[in-house]
Motif scaffolding. Structure first.
Motif, mmCIF file in Angstrom:
data_model
loop_
_atom_site.group_PDB
_atom_site.id
_atom_site.type_symbol
_atom_site.label_atom_id
_atom_site.label_comp_id
_atom_site.label_asym_id
_atom_site.label_seq_id
_atom_site.Cartn_x
_atom_site.Cartn_y
_atom_site.Cartn_z
ATOM 1 N N SER A 90 56.444 46.116 54.349
ATOM 2 C CA SER A 90 55.810 45.219 53.378
ATOM 3 C C SER A 90 54.302 45.429 53.341
ATOM 4 O O SER A 90 53.683 45.329 52.275
ATOM 5 C CB SER A 90 56.135 43.762 53.713
ATOM 6 O OG SER A 90 55.657 43.412 54.996
ATOM 7 N N PHE A 147 51.105 33.577 44.229
ATOM 8 C CA PHE A 147 51.549 33.935 45.570
ATOM 9 C C PHE A 147 50.619 33.418 46.664
ATOM 10 O O PHE A 147 51.043 33.294 47.815
ATOM 11 C CB PHE A 147 51.718 35.456 45.684
ATOM 12 C CG PHE A 147 52.965 35.952 45.019
ATOM 13 C CD1 PHE A 147 54.192 35.844 45.652
ATOM 14 C CD2 PHE A 147 52.924 36.501 43.747
ATOM 15 C CE1 PHE A 147 55.351 36.283 45.044
ATOM 16 C CE2 PHE A 147 54.079 36.946 43.133
ATOM 17 C CZ PHE A 147 55.301 36.839 43.777
ATOM 18 N N ARG A 148 49.375 33.112 46.325
ATOM 19 C CA ARG A 148 48.496 32.473 47.319
ATOM 20 C C ARG A 148 48.630 30.956 47.281
ATOM 21 O O ARG A 148 48.307 30.285 48.263
ATOM 22 C CB ARG A 148 47.032 32.847 47.067
ATOM 23 C CG ARG A 148 46.706 34.302 47.324
ATOM 24 C CD ARG A 148 45.236 34.572 47.085
ATOM 25 N NE ARG A 148 44.410 33.950 48.106
ATOM 26 C CZ ARG A 148 43.123 33.675 47.960
ATOM 27 N NH1 ARG A 148 42.519 33.938 46.801
ATOM 28 N NH2 ARG A 148 42.430 33.132 48.942
ATOM 29 N N THR A 174 51.481 29.146 46.639
ATOM 30 C CA THR A 174 52.788 28.601 47.014
ATOM 31 C C THR A 174 53.153 29.074 48.418
ATOM 32 O O THR A 174 52.761 30.172 48.833
ATOM 33 C CB THR A 174 53.882 29.046 46.027
ATOM 34 O OG1 THR A 174 53.905 30.487 45.963
ATOM 35 C CG2 THR A 174 53.610 28.496 44.643
ATOM 36 N N LEU A 217 55.003 30.738 51.542
ATOM 37 C CA LEU A 217 55.817 31.944 51.674
ATOM 38 C C LEU A 217 57.298 31.599 51.788
ATOM 39 O O LEU A 217 58.155 32.322 51.256
ATOM 40 C CB LEU A 217 55.369 32.743 52.899
ATOM 41 C CG LEU A 217 56.164 34.014 53.224
ATOM 42 C CD1 LEU A 217 56.176 34.976 52.049
ATOM 43 C CD2 LEU A 217 55.593 34.690 54.468
ATOM 44 N N GLN A 252 58.740 31.193 48.396
ATOM 45 C CA GLN A 252 58.888 32.491 47.746
ATOM 46 C C GLN A 252 60.134 33.220 48.249
ATOM 47 O O GLN A 252 60.861 33.843 47.466
ATOM 48 C CB GLN A 252 57.629 33.332 47.995
ATOM 49 C CG GLN A 252 56.368 32.728 47.408
ATOM 50 C CD GLN A 252 55.106 33.338 47.975
ATOM 51 O OE1 GLN A 252 55.124 34.452 48.511
ATOM 52 N NE2 GLN A 252 53.987 32.626 47.880
ATOM 53 N N ALA A 288 59.624 39.583 49.282
ATOM 54 C CA ALA A 288 58.787 38.391 49.413
ATOM 55 C C ALA A 288 57.536 38.686 50.226
ATOM 56 O O ALA A 288 56.409 38.309 49.843
ATOM 57 C CB ALA A 288 59.589 37.255 50.050
ATOM 58 N N ASN A 333 53.656 38.716 48.720
ATOM 59 C CA ASN A 333 52.735 37.760 49.318
ATOM 60 C C ASN A 333 51.516 38.451 49.910
ATOM 61 O O ASN A 333 50.366 38.058 49.636
ATOM 62 C CB ASN A 333 53.465 36.962 50.396
ATOM 63 C CG ASN A 333 52.598 35.868 50.997
ATOM 64 O OD1 ASN A 333 51.883 36.093 51.963
ATOM 65 N ND2 ASN A 333 52.670 34.673 50.424
ATOM 66 N N THR A 334 51.736 39.486 50.717
ATOM 67 C CA THR A 334 50.594 40.166 51.322
ATOM 68 C C THR A 334 49.789 40.942 50.286
ATOM 69 O O THR A 334 48.578 41.112 50.432
ATOM 70 C CB THR A 334 51.063 41.102 52.451
ATOM 71 O OG1 THR A 334 49.931 41.531 53.203
ATOM 72 C CG2 THR A 334 51.794 42.315 51.913
ATOM 73 N N TYR A 372 47.275 38.390 48.774
ATOM 74 C CA TYR A 372 46.160 38.109 49.681
ATOM 75 C C TYR A 372 45.257 39.332 49.852
ATOM 76 O O TYR A 372 44.027 39.211 49.851
ATOM 77 C CB TYR A 372 46.693 37.658 51.047
ATOM 78 C CG TYR A 372 47.090 36.209 51.092
ATOM 79 C CD1 TYR A 372 46.158 35.222 51.384
ATOM 80 C CD2 TYR A 372 48.400 35.824 50.838
ATOM 81 C CE1 TYR A 372 46.513 33.884 51.422
ATOM 82 C CE2 TYR A 372 48.771 34.489 50.874
ATOM 83 C CZ TYR A 372 47.829 33.522 51.173
ATOM 84 O OH TYR A 372 48.189 32.190 51.202
ATOM 85 N N MET A 402 50.585 38.001 58.658
ATOM 86 C CA MET A 402 51.891 38.423 58.161
ATOM 87 C C MET A 402 52.869 38.635 59.306
ATOM 88 O O MET A 402 54.066 38.328 59.185
ATOM 89 C CB MET A 402 51.747 39.707 57.334
ATOM 90 C CG MET A 402 53.049 40.248 56.773
ATOM 91 S SD MET A 402 54.003 39.046 55.808
ATOM 92 C CE MET A 402 52.861 38.727 54.464
ATOM 93 N N SER A 452 53.971 35.214 60.160
ATOM 94 C CA SER A 452 54.764 34.638 59.076
ATOM 95 C C SER A 452 56.130 35.291 58.942
ATOM 96 O O SER A 452 57.042 34.709 58.349
ATOM 97 C CB SER A 452 54.011 34.771 57.744
ATOM 98 O OG SER A 452 52.772 34.084 57.784
#
Length: 241
Positions: free
Chosen positions: A29, A62-63, A65, A67, A70, A103, A107-108, A111, A165, A168
């Motif tokens: 990811s 994505f920032r 909400t 993770l 998502q 996901a 997400n990453t 960011y 990450m 997470s």
């Protein structure tokens, strides 16, 4: 409380299997997210509002909400649409492994794109003007000046993003993946030793985070080694030019 070391010793190989899956999820990811983040950051740094709009929406969602939401939207939400279930994408979206990868990647990427956007805008204008003076076109200037300088500026913050990450990634266990956290939860459900297993899992996370931090510290020192001027001081305390 009696500490049961036998449980940790017996199931340590299983915890390491989960740790390897965790590293696999984070690595894939992270790499794919980087490939998405760079063009998104370049679009976000554009002077044209209509170019910045879609990247802004992507990053904002994505920032803004969690993770976990998502992950659930991709894993549980996609199956609610018949068109998705009948498409070739269903071969991917029905697997929790690939849903977690998607996901984590998106997400990453969001960011990281914002980190690189700030780094691009932090590049001294004199360097860009010098590139223009040499007759570099936009593509050459981006490849030779903008991206290397932005990467060096954003590297410390990007290292923090990778560590976040890594932590997470424990949410992958919520969709049945046996990553490090999922493996620890599965084993403690059989052995009823949550303190021992989750402590062992926490120590493994600490070791992995330490390795990631050390790797990025090494990369930062190597990548930015020519950025700062360090005068040589002789034994008499006189600065030598």
């Amino acid at each position: 409380m009696n500490w049961d070391w036998d449980v940790i010793i017996k199931y340590f190989p299983k915890l390491m299997e989960g740790a390897l899956l965790t590293l696999e999820l984070v690595t894939i990811s992270g790499l794919v997210g980087m490939l998405i983040a760079v063009p998104v950051a370049l679009l976000r740094a554009s002077d044209k509002p209509w170019v910045r709009f879609l990247p802004f929406c992507f990053i904002y969602f994505f920032r803004g909400t969690p993770l976990l939401i998502q992950i659930f939207l991709i894993y549980y939400g996609a199956s609610q649409f018949e068109a998705v279930r009948e498409s070739v994408l269903w071969n991917i979206l029905k697997e929790p492994y690939w849903c977690a990868i998607i996901a984590f990647t998106l997400n990453t990427a969001a960011y990281s794109a914002e980190l690189f956007r700030g780094a691009i805008q932090a590049i001294p204008k004199g360097e860009l003007e010098a590139a223009d003076a040499f007759g570099m076109n936009w593509l050459l200037k981006t490849r030779r000046i903008v991206l290397p300088r932005a990467f060096g500026i954003a590297l410390p913050a990007y290292g923090n993003e990778v560590v976040l990450m890594l932590k997470s990634s424990a949410l992958a266990s919520t969709i049945t993946l046996l990553d490090l956290t999922g493996m620890a939860r599965t084993i403690q459900a059989r052995t009823y030793t949550p303190v021992e297993l989750f402590t062992a899992a926490g120590v493994i996370y600490l070791v992995m985070a330490a390795v990631v931090i050390g790797l990025f510290r090494f990369m930062e020192n190597r990548f930015n080694r020519y950025q700062y001027y360090k005068p040589h001081i002789d034994p008499l305390g006189v600065e030598k030019q």
